[in-house]
Design an enzyme around this catalytic site. Structure first.
Site, PDB file in Angstrom:
ATOM      1  N   TRP A 269     -25.894   2.621   3.938  1.00  0.00           N
ATOM      2  CA  TRP A 269     -25.673   1.821   5.137  1.00  0.00           C
ATOM      3  C   TRP A 269     -27.072   1.366   5.541  1.00  0.00           C
ATOM      4  O   TRP A 269     -27.902   2.174   5.929  1.00  0.00           O
ATOM      5  CB  TRP A 269     -25.030   2.692   6.218  1.00  0.00           C
ATOM      6  CG  TRP A 269     -24.917   2.054   7.564  1.00  0.00           C
ATOM      7  CD1 TRP A 269     -25.899   1.967   8.513  1.00  0.00           C
ATOM      8  CD2 TRP A 269     -23.762   1.446   8.139  1.00  0.00           C
ATOM      9  NE1 TRP A 269     -25.423   1.333   9.621  1.00  0.00           N
ATOM     10  CE2 TRP A 269     -24.107   1.000   9.421  1.00  0.00           C
ATOM     11  CE3 TRP A 269     -22.463   1.230   7.677  1.00  0.00           C
ATOM     12  CZ2 TRP A 269     -23.202   0.364  10.260  1.00  0.00           C
ATOM     13  CZ3 TRP A 269     -21.573   0.606   8.516  1.00  0.00           C
ATOM     14  CH2 TRP A 269     -21.947   0.169   9.795  1.00  0.00           C
TER      15      TRP A 269
ATOM     16  N   GLU B 156      -9.868   3.704  26.268  1.00  0.00           N
ATOM     17  CA  GLU B 156      -9.699   4.025  24.850  1.00  0.00           C
ATOM     18  C   GLU B 156      -8.776   2.995  24.169  1.00  0.00           C
ATOM     19  O   GLU B 156      -9.020   2.594  23.034  1.00  0.00           O
ATOM     20  CB  GLU B 156      -9.148   5.455  24.726  1.00  0.00           C
ATOM     21  CG  GLU B 156      -8.660   5.858  23.346  1.00  0.00           C
ATOM     22  CD  GLU B 156      -9.714   5.808  22.244  1.00  0.00           C
ATOM     23  OE1 GLU B 156     -10.911   5.628  22.551  1.00  0.00           O
ATOM     24  OE2 GLU B 156      -9.330   5.920  21.070  1.00  0.00           O
TER      25      GLU B 156
ATOM     26  N   ASN C 185     -30.318  10.230   3.000  1.00  0.00           N
ATOM     27  CA  ASN C 185     -29.672   9.804   4.252  1.00  0.00           C
ATOM     28  C   ASN C 185     -30.625  10.095   5.401  1.00  0.00           C
ATOM     29  O   ASN C 185     -31.373  11.069   5.345  1.00  0.00           O
ATOM     30  CB  ASN C 185     -28.382  10.609   4.498  1.00  0.00           C
ATOM     31  CG  ASN C 185     -27.261  10.196   3.580  1.00  0.00           C
ATOM     32  OD1 ASN C 185     -27.408   9.273   2.798  1.00  0.00           O
ATOM     33  ND2 ASN C 185     -26.145  10.895   3.687  1.00  0.00           N
ATOM     34  N   GLY C 186     -30.532   9.298   6.464  1.00  0.00           N
ATOM     35  CA  GLY C 186     -31.417   9.522   7.615  1.00  0.00           C
ATOM     36  C   GLY C 186     -32.464   8.430   7.676  1.00  0.00           C
ATOM     37  O   GLY C 186     -32.396   7.438   6.942  1.00  0.00           O
TER      38      GLY C 186
ATOM     39  N   GLU D 287     -11.872  -2.521  18.078  1.00  0.00           N
ATOM     40  CA  GLU D 287     -12.405  -2.009  16.815  1.00  0.00           C
ATOM     41  C   GLU D 287     -11.644  -2.495  15.598  1.00  0.00           C
ATOM     42  O   GLU D 287     -12.243  -2.922  14.621  1.00  0.00           O
ATOM     43  CB  GLU D 287     -12.278  -0.479  16.800  1.00  0.00           C
ATOM     44  CG  GLU D 287     -13.410   0.268  17.365  1.00  0.00           C
ATOM     45  CD  GLU D 287     -13.158   1.747  17.220  1.00  0.00           C
ATOM     46  OE1 GLU D 287     -13.958   2.400  16.559  1.00  0.00           O
ATOM     47  OE2 GLU D 287     -12.157   2.257  17.760  1.00  0.00           O
TER      48      GLU D 287
ATOM     49  N   ARG E 262     -16.765   6.452   5.052  1.00  0.00           N
ATOM     50  CA  ARG E 262     -17.827   6.561   6.057  1.00  0.00           C
ATOM     51  C   ARG E 262     -18.449   5.200   6.363  1.00  0.00           C
ATOM     52  O   ARG E 262     -19.169   5.075   7.354  1.00  0.00           O
ATOM     53  CB  ARG E 262     -18.914   7.518   5.558  1.00  0.00           C
ATOM     54  CG  ARG E 262     -18.403   8.915   5.314  1.00  0.00           C
ATOM     55  CD  ARG E 262     -19.482   9.780   4.696  1.00  0.00           C
ATOM     56  NE  ARG E 262     -20.565  10.013   5.625  1.00  0.00           N
ATOM     57  CZ  ARG E 262     -20.638  11.041   6.447  1.00  0.00           C
ATOM     58  NH1 ARG E 262     -19.683  11.922   6.464  1.00  0.00           N
ATOM     59  NH2 ARG E 262     -21.652  11.190   7.267  1.00  0.00           N
TER      60      ARG E 262
ATOM     61  N   LYS F 123     -18.108   5.524  10.044  1.00  0.00           N
ATOM     62  CA  LYS F 123     -17.333   6.638  10.575  1.00  0.00           C
ATOM     63  C   LYS F 123     -18.200   7.589  11.393  1.00  0.00           C
ATOM     64  O   LYS F 123     -17.816   8.016  12.457  1.00  0.00           O
ATOM     65  CB  LYS F 123     -16.633   7.383   9.434  1.00  0.00           C
ATOM     66  CG  LYS F 123     -15.752   8.544   9.882  1.00  0.00           C
ATOM     67  CD  LYS F 123     -14.660   8.078  10.826  1.00  0.00           C
ATOM     68  CE  LYS F 123     -13.792   9.194  11.357  1.00  0.00           C
ATOM     69  NZ  LYS F 123     -13.035   8.771  12.544  1.00  0.00           N
TER      70      LYS F 123
ATOM     71  N   HIS G 214     -10.960  -7.188  42.775  1.00  0.00           N
ATOM     72  CA  HIS G 214     -12.377  -7.338  43.121  1.00  0.00           C
ATOM     73  C   HIS G 214     -13.121  -8.220  42.109  1.00  0.00           C
ATOM     74  O   HIS G 214     -14.349  -8.190  42.060  1.00  0.00           O
ATOM     75  CB  HIS G 214     -13.033  -5.968  43.241  1.00  0.00           C
ATOM     76  CG  HIS G 214     -12.450  -5.133  44.338  1.00  0.00           C
ATOM     77  ND1 HIS G 214     -12.573  -5.463  45.665  1.00  0.00           N
ATOM     78  CD2 HIS G 214     -11.695  -4.012  44.296  1.00  0.00           C
ATOM     79  CE1 HIS G 214     -11.940  -4.562  46.402  1.00  0.00           C
ATOM     80  NE2 HIS G 214     -11.393  -3.672  45.595  1.00  0.00           N
TER      81      HIS G 214
ATOM     82  N   CYS H 274     -24.319   6.419   5.441  1.00  0.00           N
ATOM     83  CA  CYS H 274     -24.705   6.729   4.065  1.00  0.00           C
ATOM     84  C   CYS H 274     -24.034   7.990   3.547  1.00  0.00           C
ATOM     85  O   CYS H 274     -23.779   8.927   4.306  1.00  0.00           O
ATOM     86  CB  CYS H 274     -26.207   6.948   3.973  1.00  0.00           C
ATOM     87  SG  CYS H 274     -27.180   5.597   4.587  1.00  0.00           S
TER      88      CYS H 274
ATOM     89  N   LYS I 169      -9.813   0.763  20.991  1.00  0.00           N
ATOM     90  CA  LYS I 169      -9.103   0.808  19.710  1.00  0.00           C
ATOM     91  C   LYS I 169      -8.731  -0.602  19.266  1.00  0.00           C
ATOM     92  O   LYS I 169      -8.891  -0.957  18.110  1.00  0.00           O
ATOM     93  CB  LYS I 169      -7.868   1.687  19.880  1.00  0.00           C
ATOM     94  CG  LYS I 169      -7.470   2.474  18.714  1.00  0.00           C
ATOM     95  CD  LYS I 169      -8.123   3.835  18.541  1.00  0.00           C
ATOM     96  CE  LYS I 169      -9.632   3.828  18.531  1.00  0.00           C
ATOM     97  NZ  LYS I 169     -10.210   5.144  18.607  1.00  0.00           N
TER      98      LYS I 169
END
Ligand code: F6R
Length: 602
Positions: free
Chosen positions: A75, A477, A101-102, A484, A27, A597, A500, A2, A481
């Protein structure tokens, strides 16, 4: 997640708010709205779509000449992402408007109480309850600030909020608890935002509100606990500019300069060490550290893993990394001789913040490795290393991760040099670090070749990323990436673990990206590639070693760095690989589906 904007001044508030919301789009959000006061009436406009839809909806209504207003990108947490649940929310009479927000944790209880009192709630949100509660408190003789304070006494949870009252159009009331809120100080006008991205085009003078703070903001005056500070970022840092089509690629290309900034003034040639004044630990305290533990989420956790390898290698102190999201829930044993490092680009990730708070409650020694100055984690830690990567807008983290790893190399060097790392070895690392920005630029100059490889393999439904020891966090990573931004299923495995179990999955439609640094494990990695090839699996080798030309199906070469630092270089082609696979598949690269974000809620 948000985003909040607010304005009070002389200008037409609507375009200011819309522009602010546009700069917060990165965001991630699913609906948007704004409220202004015009001729003593609240005008609320909301949409389940994008900020552009909001702008379209307002067309014709933008010339209201309202000089006060609030806006929001939402959001969804409580209730679907539809127009009714979009912010701002108002009380029944349309007097109070609020953006928030929150998460209000006791929202159900508050909503039930209001319903019991005969209030008709129109949305499914936690925020609407607050609008009604503030309106109930705003009786004659009570200031808006006091009404907000009184209402907040009943609230459990987190918030960053801005409140507007049509009877008091010369002020906004702001409050913060766990969700960021910043004031921008203009000339006879004030701005409010959850992120400086929405402020820098108007002003560089900002005030970061502290947790627990409630304040009244007027066009020419405000009173807060914290003092104003000057933001470093320029408005252009938040803009795409003419050379790029998306922020992820722009930020990948900013890495040489970003890393140079992080290293500037911190490498000490004379004593072959690093200077990290922000961590506030003298040599004796540095020596007394018996373990280093990195805590972060997602890519910040993988960066922490890279940090742990560096600390063990250079300082010979036991070190590991753990997802902050796990750490906070498992009643961890907190050791006073352990240095905990909270790793976060945004500095707002709720799980990492909670982990820091848990550590502090138990007397742990915690420093931050944070990119956003003034953010909650940076302030909660009180000391640490700023990453200086500059604003990171794309959801997928790239340059921040490189600066995290670079900062951990400096931390490891510093810890090593107060122990047994010789001056000569220290010097080798200092020179290796100095060389890295140009070496990253060299990797970036091969982008066309890497893009070609990406296009060749973009149709794969699954991919493996294989690395060992130093390259293992890089493989993780790289897989993250790719997942995502391209939505291609990717898994990372240690090369040694393949036999294994995962080897069973290798066939001609399962390409493997194998990381082969030019270190003492080259022969082992070559034999890993051969094992994969023997089972018909295509291999993309990313390497600084002299591999036989026909060993892999595609080879991406990187310059040779000091072995401990090579992970920073190996990571860069993987960013480009993910980017170009996503581009080939036509993905919305900067805003991958379902992701935000900064993850400020649980
Ligand atoms: C991956 C990504 C996320 C973040 C994670 C932590 O590209 O961006 O995995 O790394 O959400 O975010 P920060 O670093 O802001 O705490």
């Amino acid at each position: 997640m948000c985003g909040i904007v607010g304005y009070i001044g002389r200008r037409d508030a609507t375009p200011v708010l819309l522009e602010g919301l546009r700069s917060l789009e990165y965001r991630g959000y699913d609906s948007a709205g704004l409220a202004v006061v015009h001729r003593n009436r609240l005008q609320v406009t909301r949409t389940a779509g994008r900020v552009q839809d909001l702008r379209d909806r307002l067309d014709g209504k933008t010339a209201t000449k309202a000089t006060i207003g609030i806006g929001h990108t939402r959001w969804a947490t409580h209730g679907e992402p539809n127009e009714t649940n979009a912010h701002p929310h108002t009380d029944t009479a349309g007097r109070i408007a609020i953006v928030h927000n929150g998460i209000i944790e006791n929202a159900e209880q508050l909503r039930d109480q209001l319903t019991g009192q005969g209030v008709k709630l129109v949305s499914d949100t936690d925020t609407e309850a607050l609008a009604h509660m503030i309106a109930a408190e705003a009786t004659e003789g009570v200031t808006l600030e006091d009404a907000v304070r009184r209402a907040l006494r009943h609230v459990e949870g987190t918030y960053g909020l801005v409140v507007l009252d049509i009877f008091q159009t010369n002020e906004l009331v702001v409050a913060r608890n766990g969700s960021p809120l910043v004031l921008g100080i203009g000339d006879g006008e004030m701005f409010v935002a959850s992120d400086v991205a929405a402020l820098v085009r108007h002003t560089k003078q900002v005030v970061y509100l502290q947790d627990g703070e409630v304040a009244t903001v007027r066009a020419a005056d405000y009173r807060t606990v914290s003092r104003p500070t000057t933001v470093e970022a320029e408005a252009g840092d938040f803009e795409l500019g003419p050379s790029y089509q998306d922020f992820m690629r722009k930020e990948i290309h900013e890495q040489p300069e970003a890393l140079r900034r992080a290293l500037r003034g911190r490498l000490d040639e004379r004593f072959a060490t690093a200077r990290l004044g922000g961590i506030n630990l003298d040599p004796r305290q540095l020596r007394s550290i018996r373990q280093v533990k990195f805590l972060g989420c997602g890519s910040a956790y993988y960066a922490g893993q890279m940090g742990a390898v560096l600390v063990e290698e250079l300082a010979r102190i036991p070190s590991d990394a753990e997802p902050a999201s796990e750490f906070r829930y498992r009643n961890p044993v907190v050791d006073p001789d352990t240095l905990y490092v909270a790793v976060s680009q945004s500095g707002e990730t709720a799980d990492t913040l909670m982990a820091v708070q848990e550590l502090k409650r138990k007397g742990g020694q915690v420093i931050g490795a944070v990119n956003v100055v003034g953010s909650a984690i940076g302030r909660e830690c009180g000391s640490g290393v700023f990453l200086h990567a500059g604003p990171e807008i794309a959801v997928a983290s790239t340059k921040a991760l490189t600066n995290m790893a670079g900062s951990f190399a400096m931390l490891a060097l510093l810890l090593g040099r107060v122990r047994d790392l010789s001056a000569a070895a220290g010097q080798r690392i200092v020179s290796g670090l100095r060389a890295l920005p140009d070496q990253i630029a060299q990797v970036l100059s091969d982008e066309d070749d890497i893009a070609e490889v990406a296009r060749r393999f973009a149709d794969a439904e699954h991919m493996f990323f294989i690395g060992r020891v130093r390259a293992w966090p890089v493989a993780r990573e790289g897989a993250q990436k790719l997942k995502e931004v391209s939505y291609v299923h990717a898994e990372a495995y240690q090369a040694s673990e393949l036999k294994h179990g995962p080897l069973a999955l290798i066939n001609c439609s399962m390409p493997s990206v194998v990381l082969v640094p030019a270190d003492e494990l080259v022969a082992k990695n070559i034999s890993t590639i051969e094992q994969i090839k023997a089972r018909g699996g295509p291999v993309i080798a990313v390497t600084s070693a002299d591999l036989p030309a026909d060993l892999a199906d595609a080879t991406i070469r990187i310059p040779r760095a000091e072995p401990e630092l090579e992970p920073l270089l190996l990571n860069v082609p993987l960013q480009l690989l993910a980017y170009h696979v996503a581009a080939k598949l036509g993905r919305d690269i900067d805003k991958p589906r379902n992701l935000a974000k900064s993850v400020t809620v649980e």
